[in-house]
Design a protein around this motif. Structure first.
Motif, PDB file in Angstrom:
ATOM      1  N   ALA A  35       9.850 -31.710 105.140  1.00 23.31           N
ATOM      2  CA  ALA A  35       9.829 -30.402 104.459  1.00 23.31           C
ATOM      3  C   ALA A  35      10.160 -29.280 105.439  1.00 23.31           C
ATOM      4  CB  ALA A  35       8.475 -30.159 103.797  1.00 23.31           C
ATOM      5  N   HIS A  36       9.648 -29.363 106.650  1.00 23.45           N
ATOM      6  CA  HIS A  36       9.951 -28.356 107.668  1.00 23.45           C
ATOM      7  C   HIS A  36      11.443 -28.373 108.008  1.00 23.45           C
ATOM      8  CE1 HIS A  36       5.555 -28.254 109.360  1.00 23.45           C
ATOM      9  NE2 HIS A  36       5.640 -27.837 108.106  1.00 23.45           N
ATOM     10  N   LEU A  37      12.003 -29.562 108.146  1.00 24.14           N
ATOM     11  CA  LEU A  37      13.428 -29.672 108.462  1.00 24.14           C
ATOM     12  C   LEU A  37      14.283 -29.162 107.304  1.00 24.14           C
ATOM     13  CD1 LEU A  37      13.391 -33.122 110.267  1.00 24.14           C
ATOM     14  CD2 LEU A  37      13.755 -30.886 111.311  1.00 24.14           C
ATOM     15  N   LEU A  38      13.868 -29.455 106.081  1.00 21.81           N
ATOM     16  CA  LEU A  38      14.583 -28.909 104.915  1.00 21.81           C
ATOM     17  C   LEU A  38      14.567 -27.386 104.949  1.00 21.81           C
ATOM     18  CD1 LEU A  38      13.432 -31.247 102.001  1.00 21.81           C
ATOM     19  CD2 LEU A  38      15.787 -30.869 102.750  1.00 21.81           C
ATOM     20  N   ASN A  39      13.411 -26.818 105.244  1.00 25.18           N
ATOM     21  CA  ASN A  39      13.324 -25.352 105.327  1.00 25.18           C
ATOM     22  C   ASN A  39      14.231 -24.799 106.427  1.00 25.18           C
ATOM     23  OD1 ASN A  39      11.618 -24.671 103.189  1.00 25.18           O
ATOM     24  ND2 ASN A  39       9.806 -25.250 104.356  1.00 25.18           N
ATOM     25  N   GLY A  40      14.348 -25.515 107.537  1.00 24.10           N
ATOM     26  CA  GLY A  40      15.253 -25.088 108.590  1.00 24.10           C
ATOM     27  C   GLY A  40      16.702 -25.079 108.122  1.00 24.10           C
ATOM     28  N   LEU A  41      17.084 -26.110 107.362  1.00 25.31           N
ATOM     29  CA  LEU A  41      18.451 -26.161 106.837  1.00 25.31           C
ATOM     30  C   LEU A  41      18.675 -25.077 105.783  1.00 25.31           C
ATOM     31  CD1 LEU A  41      18.899 -30.037 106.517  1.00 25.31           C
ATOM     32  CD2 LEU A  41      19.929 -28.528 108.231  1.00 25.31           C
ATOM     33  N   ILE A  42      17.680 -24.842 104.945  1.00 19.53           N
ATOM     34  CA  ILE A  42      17.788 -23.797 103.918  1.00 19.53           C
ATOM     35  C   ILE A  42      17.917 -22.427 104.585  1.00 19.53           C
ATOM     36  CG2 ILE A  42      16.555 -22.596 102.059  1.00 19.53           C
ATOM     37  CD1 ILE A  42      15.305 -25.395 101.391  1.00 19.53           C
ATOM     38  N   SER A  43      17.137 -22.216 105.628  1.00 21.72           N
ATOM     39  CA  SER A  43      17.161 -20.941 106.343  1.00 21.72           C
ATOM     40  C   SER A  43      18.533 -20.658 106.946  1.00 21.72           C
ATOM     41  CB  SER A  43      16.101 -20.945 107.441  1.00 21.72           C
ATOM     42  OG  SER A  43      16.075 -19.725 108.125  1.00 21.72           O
ATOM     43  N   TYR A 111      27.105 -30.563 107.413  1.00 17.74           N
ATOM     44  CA  TYR A 111      27.594 -29.321 106.821  1.00 17.74           C
ATOM     45  C   TYR A 111      26.897 -28.083 107.364  1.00 17.74           C
ATOM     46  CZ  TYR A 111      30.427 -31.828 103.459  1.00 17.74           C
ATOM     47  OH  TYR A 111      31.391 -32.618 102.889  1.00 17.74           O
ATOM     48  N   ASP A 112      25.934 -28.278 108.236  1.00 14.87           N
ATOM     49  CA  ASP A 112      25.189 -27.154 108.797  1.00 14.87           C
ATOM     50  C   ASP A 112      25.793 -26.756 110.137  1.00 14.87           C
ATOM     51  OD1 ASP A 112      23.152 -25.510 110.060  1.00 14.87           O
ATOM     52  OD2 ASP A 112      21.774 -26.285 108.564  1.00 14.87           O
ATOM     53  N   ASP A 113      26.097 -25.477 110.300  1.00 13.97           N
ATOM     54  CA  ASP A 113      26.675 -24.995 111.554  1.00 13.97           C
ATOM     55  C   ASP A 113      25.685 -25.032 112.718  1.00 13.97           C
ATOM     56  OD1 ASP A 113      29.056 -24.454 110.248  1.00 13.97           O
ATOM     57  OD2 ASP A 113      28.517 -22.372 109.828  1.00 13.97           O
ATOM     58  N   ASN A 114      24.402 -24.951 112.387  1.00 16.30           N
ATOM     59  CA  ASN A 114      23.377 -24.895 113.413  1.00 16.30           C
ATOM     60  C   ASN A 114      22.161 -25.713 112.963  1.00 16.30           C
ATOM     61  OD1 ASN A 114      22.013 -24.140 115.720  1.00 16.30           O
ATOM     62  ND2 ASN A 114      21.281 -22.222 114.833  1.00 16.30           N
ATOM     63  N   LYS A 117      17.453 -28.580 116.193  1.00 15.37           N
ATOM     64  CA  LYS A 117      17.684 -29.292 117.457  1.00 15.37           C
ATOM     65  C   LYS A 117      16.593 -30.344 117.637  1.00 15.37           C
ATOM     66  CE  LYS A 117      21.009 -26.437 118.611  1.00 15.37           C
ATOM     67  NZ  LYS A 117      21.774 -26.262 117.392  1.00 15.37           N
ATOM     68  N   ILE A 118      16.826 -31.508 117.041  1.00 15.64           N
ATOM     69  CA  ILE A 118      15.870 -32.609 117.183  1.00 15.64           C
ATOM     70  C   ILE A 118      16.630 -33.870 117.579  1.00 15.64           C
ATOM     71  CG2 ILE A 118      14.343 -31.609 115.430  1.00 15.64           C
ATOM     72  CD1 ILE A 118      15.226 -33.979 113.606  1.00 15.64           C
ATOM     73  N   PHE A 123      14.570 -39.561 114.492  1.00 13.68           N
ATOM     74  CA  PHE A 123      14.196 -39.105 113.157  1.00 13.68           C
ATOM     75  C   PHE A 123      14.642 -40.125 112.119  1.00 13.68           C
ATOM     76  CE2 PHE A 123      15.499 -36.909 109.208  1.00 13.68           C
ATOM     77  CZ  PHE A 123      14.245 -36.506 108.759  1.00 13.68           C
ATOM     78  N   PHE A 124      15.875 -40.617 112.242  1.00 13.35           N
ATOM     79  CA  PHE A 124      16.401 -41.571 111.270  1.00 13.35           C
ATOM     80  C   PHE A 124      15.633 -42.891 111.298  1.00 13.35           C
ATOM     81  CE2 PHE A 124      20.766 -39.334 111.540  1.00 13.35           C
ATOM     82  CZ  PHE A 124      20.383 -38.428 110.558  1.00 13.35           C
ATOM     83  N   ILE A 125      15.257 -43.346 112.485  1.00 10.14           N
ATOM     84  CA  ILE A 125      14.483 -44.596 112.590  1.00 10.14           C
ATOM     85  C   ILE A 125      13.137 -44.437 111.897  1.00 10.14           C
ATOM     86  CG2 ILE A 125      13.264 -46.128 114.196  1.00 10.14           C
ATOM     87  CD1 ILE A 125      15.645 -45.596 116.171  1.00 10.14           C
ATOM     88  N   GLN A 126      12.424 -43.348 112.198  1.00  7.93           N
ATOM     89  CA  GLN A 126      11.126 -43.150 111.570  1.00  7.93           C
ATOM     90  C   GLN A 126      11.283 -42.894 110.081  1.00  7.93           C
ATOM     91  OE1 GLN A 126       9.081 -40.429 110.204  1.00  7.93           O
ATOM     92  NE2 GLN A 126      10.956 -39.228 110.054  1.00  7.93           N
ATOM     93  N   LEU A 127      12.407 -42.300 109.664  1.00  7.80           N
ATOM     94  CA  LEU A 127      12.651 -42.024 108.250  1.00  7.80           C
ATOM     95  C   LEU A 127      12.762 -43.327 107.456  1.00  7.80           C
ATOM     96  CD1 LEU A 127      13.190 -39.597 106.295  1.00  7.80           C
ATOM     97  CD2 LEU A 127      15.627 -40.087 106.620  1.00  7.80           C
TER      98      LEU A 127
END
Length: 149
Positions: A35-43, A111-114, A117-118, A123-127
């Motif tokens: 959810a935090h990462l989604l908010n970062g992408l939305i921001s 698709y995100d320009d920025n 930074k993780i 992340f993908f392995i734990q996902l």
């Protein structure tokens, strides 16, 4: 009763999955909260005028809505396709959902320009592991409350 079981299993599965992500996050000092990462992408979206913080409700709503939708898909699979529901099936389907999740996140960050930074590999392995836990949780709830097994 089935709608309630789908909704409840989606909420519970997503909560347990997110709890797992928090535990791994705290043990590794990596940022894994979906959810935090989604908010970062939305921001980062150009159409968003203000900065959205990590704990903004929008990321949480999206995260849990996706979990409920995935629970509905697992319900349909278990109800219409297979005759026998098992936790092994939940584990396997969770793995498949994890691979789909990796593909979705990869698409989002491409698709995100920025993007945040993780360590995306970790992340993908734990996902994938988190989705396996999600699949087992959903399957357990559906087996107990919706499938009358």
């Amino acid at each position: 009763m089935e709608i309630f079981a789908i909704f409840f299993s989606g909420i519970l599965g997503t909560a347990i999955m997110t709890g797992f992500s928090h535990v791994v996050e705290s043990l590794t000092d990596n940022k894994f909260n979906e959810a935090h990462l989604l908010n970062g992408l939305i921001s980062n979206l150009k159409s968003v005028n203000s900065s959205i913080g990590d704990n903004h409700y929008l990321g949480w709503i999206i995260h849990f809505a996706i979990g409920i939708c995935m629970a509905a898909i697992l319900y349909c699979y278990n109800f219409y396709i297979v005759d026998d529901i098992s936790l092994w099936t939940g584990l396997f389907l969770g793995f498949i959902l994890g691979i789909i999740g990796v593909a979705g996140w990869s698409l989002l960050i491409s698709y995100d320009d920025n993007p945040p930074k993780i360590e995306w590999k970790y992340f993908f392995i734990q996902l994938v592991v988190a989705h396996m836990i999600f699949g087992v949780t959903i399957t357990w709830v559906l087996a107990r409350f919706a499938m009358h097994v």
